[in-house]
Design a protein around this motif. Structure first.
Motif, mmCIF file in Angstrom:
data_model
loop_
_atom_site.group_PDB
_atom_site.id
_atom_site.type_symbol
_atom_site.label_atom_id
_atom_site.label_comp_id
_atom_site.label_asym_id
_atom_site.label_seq_id
_atom_site.Cartn_x
_atom_site.Cartn_y
_atom_site.Cartn_z
ATOM 1 N N CYS A 192 2.436 -8.945 0.228
ATOM 2 C CA CYS A 192 2.687 -7.514 0.396
ATOM 3 C C CYS A 192 3.359 -7.315 1.750
ATOM 4 O O CYS A 192 2.809 -7.740 2.784
ATOM 5 C CB CYS A 192 1.382 -6.721 0.312
ATOM 6 S SG CYS A 192 1.595 -4.935 0.487
ATOM 7 N N TRP A 193 4.543 -6.684 1.733
ATOM 8 C CA TRP A 193 5.322 -6.543 2.954
ATOM 9 C C TRP A 193 5.935 -5.142 3.050
ATOM 10 O O TRP A 193 6.221 -4.505 2.026
ATOM 11 C CB TRP A 193 6.463 -7.568 2.979
ATOM 12 C CG TRP A 193 6.026 -8.984 2.828
ATOM 13 C CD1 TRP A 193 5.678 -9.862 3.815
ATOM 14 C CD2 TRP A 193 5.899 -9.705 1.590
ATOM 15 N NE1 TRP A 193 5.351 -11.081 3.292
ATOM 16 C CE2 TRP A 193 5.468 -11.015 1.918
ATOM 17 C CE3 TRP A 193 6.094 -9.383 0.250
ATOM 18 C CZ2 TRP A 193 5.238 -11.996 0.953
ATOM 19 C CZ3 TRP A 193 5.866 -10.349 -0.726
ATOM 20 C CH2 TRP A 193 5.446 -11.632 -0.372
ATOM 21 N N GLU A 194 6.168 -4.673 4.279
ATOM 22 C CA GLU A 194 6.906 -3.424 4.493
ATOM 23 C C GLU A 194 8.332 -3.609 3.995
ATOM 24 O O GLU A 194 8.942 -4.665 4.207
ATOM 25 C CB GLU A 194 6.928 -3.073 5.982
ATOM 26 C CG GLU A 194 5.562 -2.729 6.548
ATOM 27 C CD GLU A 194 5.602 -2.509 8.053
ATOM 28 O OE1 GLU A 194 4.670 -1.871 8.568
ATOM 29 O OE2 GLU A 194 6.576 -2.974 8.705
ATOM 30 N N TRP A 197 16.499 -9.604 3.633
ATOM 31 C CA TRP A 197 15.692 -9.208 4.796
ATOM 32 C C TRP A 197 16.348 -8.095 5.598
ATOM 33 O O TRP A 197 17.533 -7.822 5.455
ATOM 34 C CB TRP A 197 15.330 -10.397 5.655
ATOM 35 C CG TRP A 197 16.404 -11.014 6.522
ATOM 36 C CD1 TRP A 197 17.448 -10.394 7.145
ATOM 37 C CD2 TRP A 197 16.482 -12.396 6.895
ATOM 38 N NE1 TRP A 197 18.173 -11.285 7.878
ATOM 39 C CE2 TRP A 197 17.611 -12.525 7.762
ATOM 40 C CE3 TRP A 197 15.726 -13.515 6.642
ATOM 41 C CZ2 TRP A 197 17.984 -13.756 8.312
ATOM 42 C CZ3 TRP A 197 16.098 -14.732 7.196
ATOM 43 C CH2 TRP A 197 17.206 -14.855 8.010
ATOM 44 N N GLY A 201 13.116 -6.303 2.601
ATOM 45 C CA GLY A 201 11.903 -6.510 3.374
ATOM 46 C C GLY A 201 12.210 -6.384 4.851
ATOM 47 O O GLY A 201 13.240 -6.898 5.320
ATOM 48 N N THR A 207 11.004 -7.604 7.759
ATOM 49 C CA THR A 207 11.029 -8.717 8.713
ATOM 50 C C THR A 207 11.606 -9.990 8.105
ATOM 51 O O THR A 207 11.509 -10.233 6.903
ATOM 52 C CB THR A 207 9.618 -9.024 9.244
ATOM 53 O OG1 THR A 207 8.817 -9.562 8.185
ATOM 54 C CG2 THR A 207 8.955 -7.769 9.799
ATOM 55 N N GLY A 209 8.580 -12.257 6.950
ATOM 56 C CA GLY A 209 8.028 -11.755 5.696
ATOM 57 C C GLY A 209 8.934 -12.075 4.524
ATOM 58 O O GLY A 209 8.461 -12.420 3.428
ATOM 59 N N HIS A 210 10.240 -11.982 4.741
ATOM 60 C CA HIS A 210 11.184 -12.298 3.659
ATOM 61 C C HIS A 210 11.137 -13.784 3.326
ATOM 62 O O HIS A 210 11.222 -14.170 2.149
ATOM 63 C CB HIS A 210 12.598 -11.888 4.063
ATOM 64 C CG HIS A 210 13.614 -12.197 3.005
ATOM 65 N ND1 HIS A 210 13.720 -11.465 1.842
ATOM 66 C CD2 HIS A 210 14.550 -13.196 2.921
ATOM 67 C CE1 HIS A 210 14.681 -11.968 1.095
ATOM 68 N NE2 HIS A 210 15.199 -13.018 1.729
#
Length: 447
Positions: free
Chosen positions: A303-305, A384, A403, A405, A408-409
């Motif tokens: 789960c990512w921003e 990203w 995504g 960051t 995170g990507h």
């Protein structure tokens, strides 16, 4: 009678020793994905032959090269009546024999092997380029697809709230008027057989016909079936991941539950804790999630921003004269692993099939009524956002699913690339679903 027993035994022996030719695994994966996606179409045939699982018809469709649905439906229903398909028992070897009966045993060799059934297995003498019925069935069972769980008895069904009886598990708005009927709360019927279908539906066989049909697909939460274990009232979703899956199923989106399969789902206007935000322009205020089923239960493994909308720069300075692209809510099988970007090239999911977008002609940054709808290949990638601050999307999105960051990507790409379908076929096309957080919580409110 002796001949019939002998041929069934022969098919049992062939099935028990069956193996699939390894060169066909990528093609079998594509077939399996299409069959699951089109399940509702095959359930419409199962409506008339409830003794045969929906995917049996899908296998027939696949070996006929997925010819037009109307043409196939006419052909298959006509042929099934001639081979007395309603009498086919629930045994794999007999169902394989029924495939050959369907095809009039064409092309048998001196060992009784027909390509229609056995192509692509160890029972043919060549390295085949296309799979037969047995190879497809073998692969479907290998990835965990079995006959639906069933229950027989004498049960009392009560309609708890106004509902729709249907000829498949497709959402009602996707069915024709003659494929469904409205049923009022309080209606009581006798059930002699029921099975678990997809999307929270039950397939019930009534003791006596209702509106001239004995078999119906019914949304499970709208009925009560006294004495049935299968039809026990499902637990309402409590966690965010349970709500996401329940919402997708209610919308009729495909959810992949096989071991290792990844479900990519974006939620617009939602915070990582499952609360809503104001979905403001130019802010990383959406979620990119990956969900996998483990022991039959959904687990959010990432789960990512993220953002599902273009940033302010491209809203005001769109690359297309009709306006910036804002992807339409829905589900698309449209992305392959590739490289994104020129200034900062990196591995991403790159659009390879069409998607539908709203064209933000009034430069508002939102999907507004009356604005153009566009479908096609627009470079709507999943990449990203270069570690931009949470309050500024900048130039990192002109309509892609991004995504925030880099790290995170990278995590996202590692997870989706571990999907066994991609491991088997580097050209695998990934599916992603984009949903509205407000609509999600409207259907499944916070506890």
């Amino acid at each position: 009678m002796t001949g019939t027993v002998s041929i069934v035994d022969k098919y049992t022996e062939l099935w028990e020793s069956c193996k699939v030719q390894s060169n066909l695994v990528p093609e079998l994966e594509k077939i399996a994905e299409k069959l699951c996606y089109d399940r509702g179409f095959y359930e419409k045939i199962e409506w008339y032959y409830p003794n045969i699982p929906w995917y049996w018809f899908g296998i027939l469709h696949a070996v006929n090269d997925f010819e037009g649905s109307t043409q196939f439906l006419e052909q298959v229903t006509r042929k099934l009546s001639t081979i007395q398909a309603e009498q086919i028992p629930a045994k794999s070897s007999v169902r394989l024999l029924a495939f050959d009966k369907y095809n009039d045993f064409q092309g048998k060799d001196d060992q009784g092997i027909t390509p229609f059934v056995w192509a692509g297995t160890n029972h043919t003498k060549t390295n085949d380029s296309e799979p037969g019925c047995a190879a497809i069935l073998y692969f479907l069972e290998a990835i965990g697809l079995k006959d639906d769980r069933t229950e027989q008895g004498d049960f009392n069904l009560t309609v708890a709230s106004d509902t729709v009886f249907k000829n498949c598990s497709f959402p009602s708005n996707k069915l024709l008027a003659n494929e469904k009927i409205g049923v009022k709360a309080g209606t009581q019927l006798q059930v002699v057989h029921l099975a678990i279908a997809d999307s929270h539906h039950l397939r019930v066989t009534l003791k006596s016909p209702y509106q001239e049909k004995q078999v119906w697909f019914i949304y499970g939460e709208h009925i009560q079936i006294e004495g049935s274990k299968l039809a026990a009232t499902p637990t309402k979703p409590k966690t965010l991941v349970e709500k996401i899956i329940a919402y997708c199923q209610k919308k009729g989106y495909r959810i992949d539950k096989e071991p290792g399969y990844k479900n990519i789902i974006y939620i617009e206007g939602m915070n990582p804790d499952g609360t809503l935000n104001n979905n403001a322009l130019n802010v990383w205020n959406d979620l990119r999630t990956v969900i996998e089923f483990k022991d039959g239960k959904p687990v959010m493994i990432g789960c990512w921003e993220a953002t599902t909308n273009p940033g302010k720069y491209y809203v005001k300075n769109p690359m297309n004269p009709k306006g910036a692209a804002i992807i339409a809510f829905g589900q698309y099988t449209s992305w392959c692993v590739g490289m994104h970007g020129h200034a900062s090239p990196h591995e991403a999911l790159v659009q390879c099939n069409p998607v539908t977008v709203h064209r933000d002609s009034n430069r508002s940054g939102t999907r507004d009524a009356g604005e153009p709808i566009d479908s096609g290949l627009f470079g709507i990638n999943q990449h990203w956002g270069g570690d931009n601050p949470k309050s500024d999307i900048g130039k990192w999105s002109a309509g892609c699913q991004v995504g925030r960051t880099k790290q995170g990507h990278r995590e996202f790409m590692a997870i989706v690339k571990s999907d066994p379908r991609y491991q088997a076929n580097r050209n695998f096309v990934f599916t992603a679903t984009i949903i509205d957080g407000k609509d999600l919580l409207a259907h499944f409110p916070a506890s």
